[in-house]
Structures are given as C-alpha cells and as structure tokens.
Enzyme design. Sequence first.
Site, PDB file in Angstrom:
ATOM      1  N   ASP A  13     -39.838 -21.242  57.494  1.00  0.00           N
ATOM      2  CA  ASP A  13     -39.035 -21.810  56.422  1.00  0.00           C
ATOM      3  C   ASP A  13     -39.232 -20.874  55.221  1.00  0.00           C
ATOM      4  O   ASP A  13     -40.181 -20.081  55.205  1.00  0.00           O
ATOM      5  CB  ASP A  13     -39.550 -23.225  56.125  1.00  0.00           C
ATOM      6  CG  ASP A  13     -38.916 -23.828  54.892  1.00  0.00           C
ATOM      7  OD1 ASP A  13     -37.695 -23.703  54.742  1.00  0.00           O
ATOM      8  OD2 ASP A  13     -39.658 -24.419  54.076  1.00  0.00           O
ATOM      9  N   ASP A  15     -38.394 -21.741  51.292  1.00  0.00           N
ATOM     10  CA  ASP A  15     -38.848 -22.380  50.046  1.00  0.00           C
ATOM     11  C   ASP A  15     -40.168 -23.107  50.281  1.00  0.00           C
ATOM     12  O   ASP A  15     -40.233 -24.045  51.079  1.00  0.00           O
ATOM     13  CB  ASP A  15     -37.800 -23.392  49.553  1.00  0.00           C
ATOM     14  CG  ASP A  15     -36.476 -22.732  49.188  1.00  0.00           C
ATOM     15  OD1 ASP A  15     -36.482 -21.838  48.328  1.00  0.00           O
ATOM     16  OD2 ASP A  15     -35.445 -23.118  49.774  1.00  0.00           O
TER      17      ASP A  15
END
Length: 257
Positions: A13, A15
């Site tokens: 991922d 963020d």
Amino acid sequence: MNTSLKFKAVVFDMDGVITKTALTHAAAWKKMFDEYLLKREKEHGEPFVEFTHAGDYLPYVDGKPRYKGVQSFLESRGIIIPFGDPADDPGTETICGLGNRKNFAFNEVLEKEGVEVYPSTVALLHELKAAGIKLGVASSSKNCKPVLERVDLLDIFDARVDGVVSAELGLHGKPEPDIFTTACDIFGVKYAEAIVVEDAVSGVQAGKKGKFGLTLGIARENNRNELLENGADFVVEDLEEIGGIAGLNELFLKFKK
Ligand code: BG6
Ligand code: MG
C-alpha cells in the site's frame, strides 16, 4: 534472484506504508466532513458530531477509494445524498462532490508541505529490488502516481495498481482484494507466493480475502488489535522491526497458507 527467498513478490500500500501521506489524507477528510456536518446542523438542525480519527476515519474511510470512503462514513451517520458524478464540482452536495472537495484540500496541503517517506520502507524496497523480488504498489489513491513521483519512487515498482488504474479497469476497491491480485497477475505470481503490506483495516481485510502468502500489517495508529482482528497475519509499528529481507522471509515461512 536470491533462491533462499520463498516469496516472489511484495505488494505495498502507499499512504501510511511508503509515504507519510495517510495523515495528510486524514486531515483533509476531517476538514471537509466537519464543514459539511456543520452545514447540515445549520440547514437541517442535525446536532454536530465531529469527524474523529479513531471513530470515523480509521473504520470507514482509511484505505478505501475516494467516493467509497465518503459513502461509508455518511452511511454510518445515516446521511443519504445522491452519488452524483466524478466530474461534479467540489461545491455540489453529492458523494462525488464531497470527495472532490476533500481532494482539493489534500492537494493544497501536498503542495505546501510536500511528501515524506518512511525510511525503513524505502530501505526494504531497495533490498527487495536487489534480490530480484517483484515489487507492486496497490493504492486506492488517484494521487498515487504524483505522490510517488515527488519522492522519486515511481520507477522502482514493476506494477502500479492505483485509484486511476482501478477506475479504468473497473476493479473493486479495498476491502476487496482486486487491486492486490491484479498486481500479482501482472507479475504472473501466485497470490500464495506474494506478501501484502498494509496499514489500513480495509487493506488487511483485502489481504485476507485474497489469500496472500502473508499479510503484514503496519500499525501506525496504535491499532495493532484492529489490524490483527481484520486479517493481518503479523503486525509491526514500522518495517524497521522485521529485520530486513531475511526477517521478512522468516515471517513468510511462518504464516504462509
Ligand atoms: C487511500 C487513503 O490510500 O486513498 C485514503 O488511505 C484516501 O485516506 C484514499 O481517501 C483515496 O485517495 P484519493 O487520493 O484518490 O482521494
Ligand atoms: Mg494506507
């Protein structure tokens, strides 16, 4: 390729895992939703209950695609407004309009403050790359590409499946596993031979649903238990705790399905 490694790909991922932008997103969401809730108080007499990080952002918004995040939070408050259209002006009172309003606030902060990375994640990315492991980034964000460009990390990834690519391909967002599985499909790597690295509840749910070899949670928010309860096999507060690529291999062997 380092043959002692038992996994073939790692899909990150962005963020909150690679870049410190999770907090930028959270602040922009709070600004937009609090303004909207205050407006509803004035116009409809609904008592203002502020948007909080632990009670609202983490369970309903974090990790999800932009409009899905708006929808989930409003539903949790029993607020029903039209979906609208992604082209809606930020002033429009639709799910898309509110999402676009938040995106405006997010980009304003990004412009002013820039992007910072987590050094331990960047070090691991370089170590994995040197060992011949396929690297993917699977982010719900439509700002993924410009954010990675700002920190010069776009080219390290062999596949990027982000909010823009998801919309083009019609992929279901997190908590569905599609964006992670699509990255593995691009590599031609089996899901059981891949590792997912996530900081959001919706992201570890996706990791579990996709039956990846290892779903590694990063608890940046003092939310270790939530990540474990929702599908993470193992949780750290920062990747510096895992002992580099060798430590990651051990974790993979311990948890692989
Ligand atoms: C996720 C973030 O990565 O992307 C969320 O965790 C954000 O906070 C979501 O809302 C969508 O991002 P964007 O940039 O497309 O609005
Ligand atoms: Mg995240």
